[in-house]
Write an enzyme that holds these catalytic residues in place. Structure first.
Site, short mmCIF file in Angstrom:
data_model
loop_
_atom_site.label_atom_id
_atom_site.label_comp_id
_atom_site.label_asym_id
_atom_site.label_seq_id
_atom_site.Cartn_x
_atom_site.Cartn_y
_atom_site.Cartn_z
N GLY A 1 0.84 -1.19 0.00
CA GLY A 1 0.00 0.00 0.00
C GLY A 1 0.88 1.24 0.00
O GLY A 1 0.78 2.10 0.87
N ASP B 1 -5.35 1.48 5.77
CA ASP B 1 -6.77 1.77 5.96
C ASP B 1 -7.22 1.17 7.30
O ASP B 1 -7.08 -0.04 7.51
CB ASP B 1 -7.57 1.16 4.81
CG ASP B 1 -9.03 1.59 4.82
OD1 ASP B 1 -9.53 2.04 5.87
OD2 ASP B 1 -9.69 1.45 3.77
#
Length: 267
Positions: free
Chosen positions: A76, A162
């Site tokens: 990510g 997240d």
């Protein structure tokens, strides 16, 4: 400059190609994208069937023929801040960013292209700056073992992932018992998992799961600095877009690092 078409993001899955000298660095405003992507959605991704099918020479042409493969993986990777910060510090270490969002991975690709084109090599006998950095558009929750051989990585980074606040969304968090088994598989003994977040609940979640997993043990920031990994820790804190935003908002950052250990097999 017009907004980029989504179809252009396909090139992010290939090696950054040569760009003309004095290339202007890409600007994020031309790569609009939602903050997060659903990892369970059916994304149109191209990925290798196994690590043996991955041609790293295409991603790192300056190292072609060396047999090298990535040792650092930023899961990510966002806009690539960590990779760009670490690249000149570890010029002989190949680093790979893995990003599921189309426009964001395209931005990192274009950023690497521009940096390679504009940076001047200090020694013609050595690869030039940023030749050791690349990016793939990939869903790490599904396909990480398709990219990396067993015990091939020395560092895994999970920076400001997240948080998936709702309980029903916790299964989408990037740290879970199932995924930790895969991370332990690709990480070599002695390798480090770096996690950081500005969400205390997520920090406790990641820390608890890593502490409970038998192949990882906690390692303090002080010990990492004593081992010479201080520049990596500093980059983890400060190099990402999210980390800089937290600083601007005077928020807190929660760091947790774990070392991959070798457990003797009982016969």
């Amino acid at each position: 400059m017009p907004k980029r078409k989504r179809g252009a993001a396909k090139s992010a899955e290939t090696e950054p190609q040569a760009a003309p000298k004095h290339t202007v660095l890409p600007q994020k405003r031309h790569y609009r994208q939602r903050a997060h992507a659903n990892p369970f959605s059916d994304h149109a991704l191209v990925y290798p069937a196994s690590p043996e099918e991955m041609d790293w020479d295409v991603h790192y042409p300056a190292f072609a023929g060396s047999g090298k493969a990535p040792e650092f993986a930023d899961v990510g990777c966002g806009f690539g801040g960590l990779l760009i910060a670490l690249s000149p510090l570890f010029p002989d270490t190949l680093m790979l960013g893995m990003e599921i969002r189309v426009q964001v991975s395209q931005y990192v690709h274009d950023r690497v292209v521009a940096l390679r084109a504009t940076a001047e090599a200090q020694d013609n006998s050595q690869p030039g700056p940023y030749q050791n950095v690349s990016v793939v558009r990939a869903n790490s929750m599904k396909f990480m073992p398709n990219y990396f051989r067993k015990h091939s990585l020395s560092a895994l980074f999970f920076l400001f992932p997240d948080p998936h606040f709702k309980s029903r969304k916790h299964k989408a968090r990037i740290i879970s018992p199932t995924l930790l088994a895969e991370y332990a598989y690709v990480l070599k003994p002695g390798g480090i998992v770096y996690t950081i977040t500005d969400v205390k609940d997520l920090h406790e979640w990641m820390k608890t799961h890593l502490e409970s997993f038998p192949l990882f043990e906690p390692v303090s920031e002080e010990d990492l600095r004593a081992e010479g990994k201080g520049p990596i820790v500093d980059a983890v804190y400060t190099s990402t877009e999210e980390g800089k935003k937290v600083e601007r908002n005077q928020g807190e950052k929660w760091l947790a690092c774990f070392k991959r250990i070798e457990v003797p097999r009982v016969l």
